[in-house]
Write a protein that holds these residues in place. Sequence first.
Motif, short mmCIF file in Angstrom:
data_model
loop_
_atom_site.label_atom_id
_atom_site.label_comp_id
_atom_site.label_asym_id
_atom_site.label_seq_id
_atom_site.Cartn_x
_atom_site.Cartn_y
_atom_site.Cartn_z
N LEU A 6 0.88 -1.10 0.05
CA LEU A 6 0.11 -0.05 -0.19
C LEU A 6 0.86 1.30 -0.09
N HIS A 7 0.86 1.88 -1.12
CA HIS A 7 1.52 3.15 -1.07
C HIS A 7 1.04 4.45 -0.86
N ASP A 8 1.70 5.60 -0.60
CA ASP A 8 1.03 6.71 -0.77
C ASP A 8 0.21 7.26 -1.84
N ILE A 9 -1.21 7.25 -1.77
CA ILE A 9 -1.95 7.33 -2.97
C ILE A 9 -2.02 8.89 -3.20
N GLY A 10 -2.11 9.47 -1.89
CA GLY A 10 -2.26 10.98 -1.89
C GLY A 10 -1.52 11.82 -0.89
N GLU A 11 -1.36 13.05 -0.90
CA GLU A 11 -0.29 13.68 0.26
C GLU A 11 -0.96 13.67 1.68
N GLY A 12 -0.26 13.09 2.51
CA GLY A 12 -0.55 12.93 3.90
C GLY A 12 -1.35 11.71 4.31
N MET A 13 -1.33 10.68 3.22
CA MET A 13 -2.27 9.70 3.42
C MET A 13 -1.34 8.63 4.34
N THR A 14 -1.81 7.99 5.56
CA THR A 14 -1.18 7.09 6.22
C THR A 14 -1.82 5.68 6.47
N GLU A 15 -3.04 5.48 5.82
CA GLU A 15 -3.65 4.39 5.89
C GLU A 15 -4.73 4.14 5.28
N GLY A 16 -5.17 2.79 4.72
CA GLY A 16 -6.23 2.50 3.81
C GLY A 16 -6.78 1.20 4.09
N GLU A 17 -8.07 1.19 3.65
CA GLU A 17 -9.10 0.03 4.14
C GLU A 17 -9.17 -0.75 2.66
N LEU A 35 -5.35 -4.47 -9.57
CA LEU A 35 -5.20 -5.44 -8.52
C LEU A 35 -6.20 -5.73 -7.24
N VAL A 36 -6.28 -4.32 -6.68
CA VAL A 36 -7.09 -4.38 -5.44
C VAL A 36 -7.77 -2.75 -5.28
N GLU A 37 -9.00 -2.74 -4.81
CA GLU A 37 -9.32 -1.57 -4.47
C GLU A 37 -9.31 -1.07 -2.90
N VAL A 38 -8.51 0.06 -2.86
CA VAL A 38 -8.38 0.47 -1.39
C VAL A 38 -9.14 1.73 -1.06
N GLN A 39 -9.69 1.63 0.06
CA GLN A 39 -10.62 3.16 0.52
C GLN A 39 -9.67 3.83 1.22
N THR A 40 -9.27 4.98 0.92
CA THR A 40 -8.59 6.10 1.72
C THR A 40 -9.65 7.19 2.52
N ASP A 41 -9.17 8.01 3.05
CA ASP A 41 -10.24 9.07 3.50
C ASP A 41 -10.87 9.75 2.75
N LYS A 42 -10.59 9.78 1.45
CA LYS A 42 -11.14 10.74 0.47
C LYS A 42 -11.81 9.82 -0.74
N MET A 43 -11.26 8.80 -1.11
CA MET A 43 -11.56 8.41 -2.50
C MET A 43 -11.17 6.61 -2.27
N VAL A 44 -11.90 6.12 -3.14
CA VAL A 44 -11.47 4.65 -3.54
C VAL A 44 -10.56 4.46 -4.82
N ALA A 45 -9.70 3.79 -4.39
CA ALA A 45 -8.35 3.98 -5.64
C ALA A 45 -8.05 2.47 -5.83
N GLU A 46 -7.72 2.32 -7.22
CA GLU A 46 -7.22 0.96 -7.31
C GLU A 46 -5.55 0.81 -7.52
N LEU A 47 -5.18 -0.05 -7.04
CA LEU A 47 -3.74 -0.46 -7.01
C LEU A 47 -3.56 -1.41 -8.26
N THR A 48 -2.59 -0.96 -9.03
CA THR A 48 -2.25 -1.85 -10.23
C THR A 48 -1.01 -2.62 -10.03
N SER A 49 -0.81 -3.62 -10.93
CA SER A 49 0.36 -4.48 -10.91
C SER A 49 1.53 -3.88 -11.58
N PRO A 50 2.73 -3.79 -10.64
CA PRO A 50 3.99 -3.22 -11.22
C PRO A 50 4.71 -4.23 -12.46
#
Length: 406
Positions: A6-17, A35-50
């Motif tokens: 789980l990488h920092d999707i946005g400035e100041g992000m510390t965790e995700g669900e 690969l996976v959908e992660v919920q941050t405090d502001k958005m739902v983001a997809e993490l892709t395969s590197p």
Amino acid sequence: MLEVKLHDIGEGMTEGEVIHYLVKVGDSVMTDQPLVEVQTDKMVAELTSPCSGIVKEIRIEVGQTVQVGTSLLYIEIDEAARADRKSHVETKQSAEKKAIPSIKLGEKSPHMPFKRVLAAPYTRKIARDNNINIEDVKASDSSGRITEDDVFRFLQGKQADTEPNKDSRLTEVSQEIPNEIPFRGIRKKIAEKMTKSLFTIPHVTHFDEVNMTNLFKMREQLKADGESVSVSAFLIKALVISLKDFPIFNAELDEENNRILLKKNYHIGIATNTESGLIVPVIHDVDKKSIKEINQDVKELTAKAIAGKLRPFEMQNSTFTVSNVGPLGSTGATPIINYPETALIAFHKTKKQPIVNEQDEIVIGHIMTLSMAFDHRVADGGTAIAFTNRFASLIEQPHKLMMEMI
């Protein structure tokens, strides 16, 4: 073996669900495949395969909230693909552009075994809860976006081109509504932020009315000249001018260092109602933009918010938030401040009603109500009244608004 963290999707992000995996152990994946959908405090983001390879292990279960840097899953790298990528990056990119034919929305490509489906996270959840592969659902919208109604129709063995009658559709929906709703994702993040705001800030709400008659007349003149500009653009511009006169409302209280920070930037958050919940995209540097530019920004950011396509920086660093709930039919409210900001203003329904003009004549006017919530630790009621009076004067006499921009 490659760790997908789980990488920092946005400035100041510390965790995700982790809310949903788009792959399972044993699946072959390609570079950039979701690969996976992660919920941050502001958005739902997809993490892709590197990389290209095979999913060997999934470490974190759905529903878990983890810190940035946590390993979510492991991929066994396709060594041949990695070697080829290192030695032939430019050649490969050029070849792919020539080899991949144009693909219509909804079609699969031999070069792209995974399919990108346009659907909100809640719509995807309905499909998952009913064991439906969302790729099999046909969109009724011309944009290709799958809605909840499309999923419900699919449940009844119907597709988008077979529209059920209204009564049967209502029956279908009522039968499929679950008796409980998971409290997580954007809904939970909104709850956490609103709770923090309400229990931290002593809220005061000031109500006022604004005569929109002259502004509406000016808009009609602009329309006749081929210029269509939303009311919101004028309201936001007038707000920024008023904030410059009353900088205490474009501020943030720094309790730890006993100071009030007066912000030099004017970044206006636009509270937007979406399927996933309340999202606040941000128009940056509004003071440097024309009304026409603000109008375009509002349209684009609202569309992105509804489609779930906002980028992290488009939801960051707001200094003051606006909630335009009038089109929804609202006549009044006591809004909760977008912490850690100092104030929030809500625009409510505009109504035609009798008013007395300067010649003491009774005429029909367009009156809009507004409610402004502010932090009573930072500002007082008299200052809030002066602020909304300044704002109202710019809207009620649009030539003054124009003069401020010269």
